[in-house]
Design a protein around this motif. Sequence first.
Motif, PDB file in Angstrom:
ATOM      1  N   GLN A   1       0.818  -1.202   0.000  1.00  0.00           N
ATOM      2  CA  GLN A   1       0.000   0.000   0.000  1.00  0.00           C
ATOM      3  C   GLN A   1       0.862   1.267   0.000  1.00  0.00           C
ATOM      4  O   GLN A   1       1.997   1.258   0.477  1.00  0.00           O
ATOM      5  N   ALA A   2       0.287   2.349  -0.519  1.00  0.00           N
ATOM      6  CA  ALA A   2       1.007   3.633  -0.568  1.00  0.00           C
ATOM      7  C   ALA A   2       0.781   4.393   0.727  1.00  0.00           C
ATOM      8  O   ALA A   2       0.282   5.528   0.747  1.00  0.00           O
ATOM      9  N   ASP A   3       1.185   3.761   1.838  1.00  0.00           N
ATOM     10  CA  ASP A   3       0.992   4.376   3.159  1.00  0.00           C
ATOM     11  C   ASP A   3       2.326   4.720   3.821  1.00  0.00           C
ATOM     12  O   ASP A   3       2.402   4.849   5.041  1.00  0.00           O
TER      13      ASP A   3
ATOM     14  N   ARG B   1       4.102  12.196   1.991  1.00  0.00           N
ATOM     15  CA  ARG B   1       3.565  10.874   1.639  1.00  0.00           C
ATOM     16  C   ARG B   1       4.259  10.347   0.389  1.00  0.00           C
ATOM     17  O   ARG B   1       4.764  11.107  -0.446  1.00  0.00           O
TER      18      ARG B   1
ATOM     19  N   GLY C   1       0.487   0.961  -4.018  1.00  0.00           N
ATOM     20  CA  GLY C   1      -0.819   1.588  -4.040  1.00  0.00           C
ATOM     21  C   GLY C   1      -1.444   1.505  -5.416  1.00  0.00           C
ATOM     22  O   GLY C   1      -1.574   0.424  -5.997  1.00  0.00           O
ATOM     23  N   ASP C   2      -1.813   2.663  -5.967  1.00  0.00           N
ATOM     24  CA  ASP C   2      -2.478   2.708  -7.270  1.00  0.00           C
ATOM     25  C   ASP C   2      -1.517   2.952  -8.417  1.00  0.00           C
ATOM     26  O   ASP C   2      -1.953   3.245  -9.541  1.00  0.00           O
TER      27      ASP C   2
END
Length: 492
Positions: A423-425, A432, A456-457
């Motif tokens: 995930q892009a966390d 970020r 992430g996306d």
Amino acid sequence: MAPQDATMYWLSRRTRNDLFLVYCFADNGRPTEELRAFVAERGARIADLRVRAQDVPGDLDYPSWVPCDFAADQFVEHVLPEPDWAHVQSALGELVATVLDASARAWRLTVFRGISDVPGRSVEPQLEMDAAPTLVAVVQMSHALADGRRAAEIARALFSADEPEPDAGSGASPIERIPGVRTLSALVRPVVRRLAEVSPVDATELRRVVPTVPVAAVLAVPQLPIRLARTAVRGYQAFRAQQQLTELTAAGQLPPPGPGFRPSRVNGAETAQTSAHQVRMIVCDSAALRAPGHTLTVVVLTAVSVALTRYLEHCGDQVDRLGAQVPMALPDAAIPDARNNYRSLSVDLCIDEPDLRRRADKIAATLADRKRRARHPLLAAQDRVTAVVPAPLLHRDVAGYPLDAVPDSIAGHTVVSSVDRGQADLTFGGGRVRFTGGFPAIGSVMRLTHGIHGLGDTVTLSLHADSGTLPDIDIYTDLLRAAVHEVAQVLK
């Protein structure tokens, strides 16, 4: 170290095989010294970032990992002439041409601050990014420390918004944690004391000599004949396993091994006087690449088949077959204690099939066959041989292997390595994460490599090439970008 990891460590003395993980964050302007302090503090809580390699004299045994503290030169801010993406790519090309000495430190972080026009904003305008400039963080790791999957886990621990749990120390010294060392010390010390009682002169000499002999080397000597015997036994078992694999293949119960390929212009010895490392990155919206019934790896492999064919034809070459070498991660238990846990698969890119939809289906079927064969338990027999090979023998083979020789038949014309980094966390300096990438190493045969990295996306396609072999990397990059779009549209 496990033999697989020691092989990577010894190879690093002869070639550049480090891992490079690129993470691009919003640059919120935090002072560089604050970033350095964060990396030092966070790294001190991650076990894999607190070790370095320690050799055994004479390579009588495999190297080991021993604790070390964070060093100031493990965090580097690279100031560019101009803070733009073109200069970042140029600096990355120079960076991937370096290799760490894992016996000093096994990782390093390089940052580029305040970068404008990064992919994902102007180069790939379909992605929406915030207006802040970009901080590019490059985690360089010795390949002995990790494979691609483990490296991504380490980087996630470094940049995670959640603090890692503190590691519990055993209280033992690095040498004492080597199996058998305490037992050996318990046996040796009474002997030395007894000799001191019988012959003070000889005991003094013994005390002078014994402490200078590293315990690991002392332990290794009696193990050598045992390892040789086990190698012979397991070697015979591997021979029988190979015979069974051949029988299963002939009976149609197991897919055959991948076919070899003739080298092309992107395979060849390095031209040391003129060559340089080059990198490029194509950042995509992952939704634009996804196709029903196919993995991202298959979509990109199909795009590579199109782009590389067109590039070679652009150079005036006749292309009849192309293949790719695709690393496949193995379960953690497949090769116990190894940090490098994968197999390389030889995949035919099926360029003789003109219909891209059918070509993708054929590539997917070939990849599935290669994975099925690679996961067969009989193939683990060779891993069991490697696990007991005496270190001096493996070190001799690594040191003497002809790295500059290009064989008549190769496993693939390029490397396509894929890792989902989650995930892009992630955050760094309060900014970020935007996207990630990485550059599989180039060698004497594979002079063009591709990385596929999801976060992430976003999905980033990273290219790494030798300028002596691929002097016009931007032409190939444009061909690949167009092929990705073309293949994704066809498969949808």
